[in-house]
Design a protein around this motif. Sequence first.
Motif, PDB file in Angstrom:
ATOM      1  N   ARG A 112       0.841  -1.201   0.000  1.00  0.00           N
ATOM      2  CA  ARG A 112       0.000   0.000   0.000  1.00  0.00           C
ATOM      3  C   ARG A 112       0.876   1.251   0.000  1.00  0.00           C
ATOM      4  NH1 ARG A 112      -3.992   1.340   3.677  1.00  0.00           N
ATOM      5  NH2 ARG A 112      -5.190   2.089   1.896  1.00  0.00           N
ATOM      6  N   VAL A 113       1.960   1.251   0.760  1.00  0.00           N
ATOM      7  CA  VAL A 113       2.876   2.386   0.770  1.00  0.00           C
ATOM      8  C   VAL A 113       3.414   2.652  -0.626  1.00  0.00           C
ATOM      9  CG1 VAL A 113       5.182   3.118   1.520  1.00  0.00           C
ATOM     10  CG2 VAL A 113       3.531   2.246   3.195  1.00  0.00           C
ATOM     11  N   GLU A 114       3.806   1.590  -1.341  1.00  0.00           N
ATOM     12  CA  GLU A 114       4.346   1.758  -2.690  1.00  0.00           C
ATOM     13  C   GLU A 114       3.299   2.350  -3.625  1.00  0.00           C
ATOM     14  OE1 GLU A 114       6.730   2.083  -5.851  1.00  0.00           O
ATOM     15  OE2 GLU A 114       7.305   1.697  -3.766  1.00  0.00           O
ATOM     16  N   PHE A 115       2.044   1.940  -3.478  1.00  0.00           N
ATOM     17  CA  PHE A 115       0.962   2.514  -4.290  1.00  0.00           C
ATOM     18  C   PHE A 115       0.858   4.020  -4.046  1.00  0.00           C
ATOM     19  CE2 PHE A 115      -3.409   4.109  -4.201  1.00  0.00           C
ATOM     20  CZ  PHE A 115      -3.779   3.957  -5.534  1.00  0.00           C
ATOM     21  N   TYR A 116       0.728   4.418  -2.790  1.00  0.00           N
ATOM     22  CA  TYR A 116       0.537   5.839  -2.479  1.00  0.00           C
ATOM     23  C   TYR A 116       1.767   6.665  -2.851  1.00  0.00           C
ATOM     24  CZ  TYR A 116      -3.903   4.959  -0.180  1.00  0.00           C
ATOM     25  OH  TYR A 116      -5.216   4.623   0.061  1.00  0.00           O
ATOM     26  N   ARG A 117       2.965   6.110  -2.651  1.00  0.00           N
ATOM     27  CA  ARG A 117       4.184   6.830  -3.015  1.00  0.00           C
ATOM     28  C   ARG A 117       4.240   7.078  -4.529  1.00  0.00           C
ATOM     29  NH1 ARG A 117       8.152   3.492  -0.938  1.00  0.00           N
ATOM     30  NH2 ARG A 117       8.163   4.680   1.032  1.00  0.00           N
ATOM     31  N   SER A 118       3.923   6.049  -5.306  1.00  0.00           N
ATOM     32  CA  SER A 118       3.985   6.183  -6.762  1.00  0.00           C
ATOM     33  C   SER A 118       2.974   7.202  -7.275  1.00  0.00           C
ATOM     34  CB  SER A 118       3.731   4.822  -7.419  1.00  0.00           C
ATOM     35  OG  SER A 118       4.730   3.897  -7.064  1.00  0.00           O
ATOM     36  N   VAL A 119       1.751   7.158  -6.730  1.00  0.00           N
ATOM     37  CA  VAL A 119       0.713   8.098  -7.167  1.00  0.00           C
ATOM     38  C   VAL A 119       1.090   9.523  -6.774  1.00  0.00           C
ATOM     39  CG1 VAL A 119      -1.697   8.780  -6.828  1.00  0.00           C
ATOM     40  CG2 VAL A 119      -1.113   6.365  -7.149  1.00  0.00           C
ATOM     41  N   ALA A 120       1.578   9.705  -5.556  1.00  0.00           N
ATOM     42  CA  ALA A 120       1.938  11.047  -5.096  1.00  0.00           C
ATOM     43  C   ALA A 120       3.056  11.637  -5.949  1.00  0.00           C
ATOM     44  CB  ALA A 120       2.353  11.000  -3.631  1.00  0.00           C
ATOM     45  N   GLU A 133      -3.141  12.473   8.879  1.00  0.00           N
ATOM     46  CA  GLU A 133      -2.783  11.837   7.610  1.00  0.00           C
ATOM     47  C   GLU A 133      -1.501  12.447   7.039  1.00  0.00           C
ATOM     48  OE1 GLU A 133      -6.740   9.935   5.615  1.00  0.00           O
ATOM     49  OE2 GLU A 133      -6.305  12.017   5.110  1.00  0.00           O
ATOM     50  N   ALA A 134      -1.311  13.745   7.217  1.00  0.00           N
ATOM     51  CA  ALA A 134      -0.077  14.375   6.739  1.00  0.00           C
ATOM     52  C   ALA A 134       1.135  13.770   7.448  1.00  0.00           C
ATOM     53  CB  ALA A 134      -0.134  15.878   6.962  1.00  0.00           C
ATOM     54  N   LYS A 135       0.978  13.469   8.731  1.00  0.00           N
ATOM     55  CA  LYS A 135       2.071  12.836   9.473  1.00  0.00           C
ATOM     56  C   LYS A 135       2.302  11.405   8.988  1.00  0.00           C
ATOM     57  CE  LYS A 135       3.867  12.107  14.149  1.00  0.00           C
ATOM     58  NZ  LYS A 135       4.411  10.772  13.867  1.00  0.00           N
ATOM     59  N   LEU A 136       1.208  10.655   8.750  1.00  0.00           N
ATOM     60  CA  LEU A 136       1.360   9.312   8.193  1.00  0.00           C
ATOM     61  C   LEU A 136       2.096   9.368   6.861  1.00  0.00           C
ATOM     62  CD1 LEU A 136      -2.182   7.736   8.838  1.00  0.00           C
ATOM     63  CD2 LEU A 136      -0.049   7.174  10.028  1.00  0.00           C
ATOM     64  N   PHE A 137       1.750  10.360   6.035  1.00  0.00           N
ATOM     65  CA  PHE A 137       2.390  10.498   4.725  1.00  0.00           C
ATOM     66  C   PHE A 137       3.887  10.748   4.900  1.00  0.00           C
ATOM     67  CE2 PHE A 137       3.832  12.576   0.922  1.00  0.00           C
ATOM     68  CZ  PHE A 137       3.129  11.957  -0.104  1.00  0.00           C
ATOM     69  N   ALA A 138       4.241  11.683   5.794  1.00  0.00           N
ATOM     70  CA  ALA A 138       5.653  11.997   5.994  1.00  0.00           C
ATOM     71  C   ALA A 138       6.412  10.825   6.613  1.00  0.00           C
ATOM     72  CB  ALA A 138       5.786  13.235   6.873  1.00  0.00           C
ATOM     73  N   ASP A 139       5.782  10.120   7.534  1.00  0.00           N
ATOM     74  CA  ASP A 139       6.465   9.034   8.246  1.00  0.00           C
ATOM     75  C   ASP A 139       6.670   7.795   7.385  1.00  0.00           C
ATOM     76  OD1 ASP A 139       6.609  10.576  10.508  1.00  0.00           O
ATOM     77  OD2 ASP A 139       4.961   9.579  11.560  1.00  0.00           O
ATOM     78  N   ILE A 145       7.819  15.161  -0.171  1.00  0.00           N
ATOM     79  CA  ILE A 145       6.664  15.756  -0.843  1.00  0.00           C
ATOM     80  C   ILE A 145       5.837  16.512   0.181  1.00  0.00           C
ATOM     81  CG2 ILE A 145       4.507  15.292  -2.079  1.00  0.00           C
ATOM     82  CD1 ILE A 145       5.805  12.871  -3.324  1.00  0.00           C
ATOM     83  N   VAL A 146       5.564  17.779  -0.095  1.00  0.00           N
ATOM     84  CA  VAL A 146       4.742  18.590   0.799  1.00  0.00           C
ATOM     85  C   VAL A 146       3.281  18.384   0.418  1.00  0.00           C
ATOM     86  CG1 VAL A 146       4.176  20.918   1.563  1.00  0.00           C
ATOM     87  CG2 VAL A 146       6.563  20.303   1.084  1.00  0.00           C
ATOM     88  N   VAL A 147       2.485  17.913   1.379  1.00  0.00           N
ATOM     89  CA  VAL A 147       1.061  17.701   1.117  1.00  0.00           C
ATOM     90  C   VAL A 147       0.258  18.830   1.754  1.00  0.00           C
ATOM     91  CG1 VAL A 147       1.334  15.201   1.020  1.00  0.00           C
ATOM     92  CG2 VAL A 147       0.687  16.277   3.188  1.00  0.00           C
ATOM     93  N   GLU A 148      -0.881  19.120   1.181  1.00  0.00           N
ATOM     94  CA  GLU A 148      -1.800  20.128   1.715  1.00  0.00           C
ATOM     95  C   GLU A 148      -2.889  19.427   2.521  1.00  0.00           C
ATOM     96  OE1 GLU A 148      -1.480  23.325   1.490  1.00  0.00           O
ATOM     97  OE2 GLU A 148       0.113  23.488  -0.020  1.00  0.00           O
ATOM     98  N   VAL A 149      -3.248  19.971   3.672  1.00  0.00           N
ATOM     99  CA  VAL A 149      -4.305  19.413   4.510  1.00  0.00           C
ATOM    100  C   VAL A 149      -5.582  20.205   4.298  1.00  0.00           C
ATOM    101  CG1 VAL A 149      -5.069  18.940   6.868  1.00  0.00           C
ATOM    102  CG2 VAL A 149      -2.658  18.611   6.239  1.00  0.00           C
ATOM    103  N   VAL A 150      -6.627  19.526   3.812  1.00  0.00           N
ATOM    104  CA  VAL A 150      -7.956  20.120   3.684  1.00  0.00           C
ATOM    105  C   VAL A 150      -8.921  19.185   4.400  1.00  0.00           C
ATOM    106  CG1 VAL A 150      -9.722  21.033   2.134  1.00  0.00           C
ATOM    107  CG2 VAL A 150      -7.314  21.013   1.406  1.00  0.00           C
ATOM    108  N   PRO A 151      -9.312  19.514   5.632  1.00  0.00           N
ATOM    109  CA  PRO A 151     -10.166  18.602   6.402  1.00  0.00           C
ATOM    110  C   PRO A 151     -11.486  18.308   5.689  1.00  0.00           C
ATOM    111  CG  PRO A 151      -9.242  20.297   7.817  1.00  0.00           C
ATOM    112  CD  PRO A 151      -8.935  20.707   6.405  1.00  0.00           C
TER     113      PRO A 151
END
Length: 341
Positions: A112-120, A133-139, A145-151
């Motif tokens: 799953r990590v490889e999927f999300y990394r490739s898409v991002a 989720e931003a922390k999960l993405f960074a960790d 990759i800088v992600v934007e948080v939109v609740p």
Amino acid sequence: MTGPIGHLAVGPRSHGVVRYAHSVFDAAIAEGADHRLHHLDGPFVDDPTTDVGGVLDDCALVHLHVTDRLFGRTPAEARGTVLSMIEDLSRPVSVTLHDLPQPSDGQAMPARVEFYRSVARAASGVIVSSRHEAKLFADFIDRDIVVEVVPLMFDDVRVEKPVPTARLTVGVLGFLYPGKGHAETLEAMSGLDPSVGFVALGRPSPGHQHITDELEAMAADMGRPCEITGFLSDDELRRRAAEITVPVAYHRHMSASGSINSWISAGRRPLVPRTAYTEEIATRSPGVVALHADDTNSLRVAIHRALADPGSTWIDSSAKPMPTPADVATTYERLLRRWSA
């Protein structure tokens, strides 16, 4: 490139991620934005070779809401599908990532990590729905990759309180699948009078129909009424959400939760475990959730207290759930226009 912003919604219309993609588009249109929507019904787990060339071809950018389970039987298959779509669209493509991988995924996590990394990495911009989720993405996915948080937005819908009835119920809202908290909530009801019913507002996710039988068997052993409603339309869901005595959201692996938002949008103040994500909600919108420690004994205590004071399960009129659809529409418009350039 100038032009409208495109939204590509992929998958069954009943899926939470697909429903949210439509909600974001509807909010943008309500705010007067120049956006377009194209919906591909899918699910592409059956045919992961969909060609989207020519779709939304007048748009400056296309935005896609993504979770691996919508696009393939496996994360690897889903990766091929999404990357092919991005290539076929031949213009900037941004994504909102949902259901991010986390350690509770167990053996499925690396794929799953490889999927999300490739898409991002293939996208022109990335949105997630919470700081957690931003922390999960960074960790776990890509720290560079800088992600934007939109609740997740809260709908403007409110439900009038129904006339109290003698029937007391504890309810869980959303699709039935392992880890959603249905079994744990029913277990936490042990010790309550058997007349207090358990209600699951929703239907099993594909492949998890057995959960209905398991919950009904658990309730029968307790001598407790149990109702699995099946699919509910938006109006039916709001009505039934208002009728539940004690709303519960004991999702074991949440990083952003449409179910919690559905309770709140119906005017309810659900019992939720204290986690990074639920504390984020409580800080942003005080008074909209009732926090308890993250264990079944604390849930049991919280249910008992709520049954003794049902008024505590309704959001006070002074509370303001944030963000609103207009807030989300404005933020998406700003981000998508920036990425389209």
